[in-house]
Design a protein around this motif. Structure first.
Motif, PDB file in Angstrom:
ATOM      1  N   VAL A  66       0.835  -1.206   0.000  1.00 35.63           N
ATOM      2  CA  VAL A  66       0.000   0.000   0.000  1.00 35.63           C
ATOM      3  C   VAL A  66       0.869   1.256   0.000  1.00 35.63           C
ATOM      4  CG1 VAL A  66      -1.923  -1.187   1.124  1.00 35.63           C
ATOM      5  CG2 VAL A  66      -0.271   0.045   2.521  1.00 35.63           C
ATOM      6  N   GLU A 119       1.633   1.952  -3.549  1.00 34.63           N
ATOM      7  CA  GLU A 119       0.473   2.506  -4.246  1.00 34.63           C
ATOM      8  C   GLU A 119       0.340   4.006  -3.969  1.00 34.63           C
ATOM      9  OE1 GLU A 119      -2.223  -1.615  -4.025  1.00 34.63           O
ATOM     10  OE2 GLU A 119      -2.722   0.127  -2.783  1.00 34.63           O
ATOM     11  N   SER A 145      -6.794   1.411  -0.892  1.00 35.75           N
ATOM     12  CA  SER A 145      -5.667   0.531  -0.565  1.00 35.75           C
ATOM     13  C   SER A 145      -6.022  -0.217   0.708  1.00 35.75           C
ATOM     14  CB  SER A 145      -4.383   1.345  -0.339  1.00 35.75           C
ATOM     15  OG  SER A 145      -3.935   1.939  -1.539  1.00 35.75           O
TER      16      SER A 145
END
Length: 353
Positions: A13, A16, A194
């Motif tokens: 995450v 991301e 996420s």
């Protein structure tokens, strides 16, 4: 600089979010992860990326207890890197607040942490590029928009013009309890999600039990057993004081009853009381004693719903559980199971078995 290794989910995450921060359009992302999954360190990594680029980051939390916990953690991680952090809450003295506002306006404070005080009119950022909202379901739409609106309306210098200056900061919202409105935002609006889908090593699953309030003596016996093992206990009530309209247990009466019932119990230590009407200094003193292990049982209202991290606490008792919402129960349950000890959440209700 971190004293622990990131989990695979935290790394995923974080990547991301980092990719979003590198884009020319503002990020609008929800970071979803169960209580204790490590959302705070992901937020810190996002803040570090923003600050390394010469910009400011703001983190807003719904309660002073949670904001202070974030402040302590992020100071520990980021201060050794030479990052200055400002602190803003409604209970601050005027002199301290003026000093913090000056640090923020000048850009000297690269990270700003606080409660709703962060979105007050007097708070002027120098180069805000990332807004982080924790427990986003606790804030209204207007409050979230107010934080996004703190970005300067004009570029700071020519380099920003050539780089494609954005008028809104990136927005990262965090929550362990994505309620229907959040789900709808993710489905219908431009909200990326996420998910941290695993817990850090050493965390044990939490057993949740529904029991009838008639079995109160059994629950108190279980508390004695936990105290004898050196563990700590939460007892949450829906009201502060007795109400004529609602025949419910209240925190002040429960506190007195538990002090009497646990008198002389091995490891009982103190039986503390915490609720929202207490002065900030008193709340802070109670929490320090519980976090420091000098208090065995903390009787509280939902003021401890978010942000309280005591790894030694292994039992959560929620009285009149039917009076609480699902998000509240989920958050309260997450106050235990934060250490290696087997933990349980007991939901007491007149409708229990």
């Amino acid at each position: 600089a971190l004293p622990f290794a990131l989990t695979d989910a935290q790394r995923r995450v974080s990547a991301e979010i980092a990719a979003d921060l590198g884009r020319a359009v503002p990020m609008h992302r929800l970071l979803q992860g169960d209580v204790g999954s490590g959302k705070t360190v992901v937020a810190a990594l996002a803040a570090a990326i923003c600050i390394a680029g010469g910009y400011q980051c703001a983190l807003m939390a719904p309660t002073e207890i949670l904001a202070e916990q974030h402040f302590r953690k992020l100071i520990g991680w980021l201060e050794p890197l030479g990052i200055t952090t400002a602190w803003l809450t409604g209970s601050q003295k005027a002199k301290e607040r003026r000093a913090m506002l000056a640090l923020i306006a000048s850009g000297e404070a690269a990270l700003v942490i606080g409660t709703h005080a962060v979105i007050q009119d007097k708070v002027v950022f120098h180069r805000l590029a990332l807004a982080i909202i924790d427990e986003q379901h606790r804030f209204g739409v207007a409050q979230r928009l107010a934080l996004r609106g703190k970005m300067r309306s004009e570029p700071v210098d020519a380099s920003e013009v050539s780089a494609g200056f954005q008028q809104e900061p990136h927005l990262l919202m965090m929550s362990a309890t994505p309620i229907p409105r959040t789900l709808a935002m993710g489905y219908y609006a431009d909200l990326d999600v996420s998910t941290i889908d695993s817990l850090p090593p050493g965390r044990t699953p939490i057993v949740t039990k529904l029991v009838n309030e008639a079995r109160r003596d059994e629950v108190i016996a279980r508390i004695r057993d936990q105290l004898a093992q050196g563990r700590q206990v939460y007892w949450v009530c829906p009201l502060i004081e007795e109400s004529e309209a609602l025949d419910l247990a209240n925190a002040t009466e429960t506190h007195a009853a538990l002090r009497a019932a646990l008198a002389g119990a091995r490891g009982a230590l103190e039986i503390g009381l915490l609720h929202s009407r207490m002065p900030v200094a008193d709340k802070k003193a109670v929490m320090e004693r519980f976090v420091g292990g000098r208090m065995g049982v903390l009787v509280s209202t939902t003021v401890i719903e978010v942000g309280v991290d005591v790894p030694n606490a292994s039992l959560m008792v929620v009285e009149h559980a039917e009076r609480f919402g699902l998000s509240q129960l989920h958050q309260l349950r997450g106050r235990v199971g934060r250490g290696a000890a087997a933990s349980a959440c007991v939901l007491m209700s007149s409708t229990g078995d």
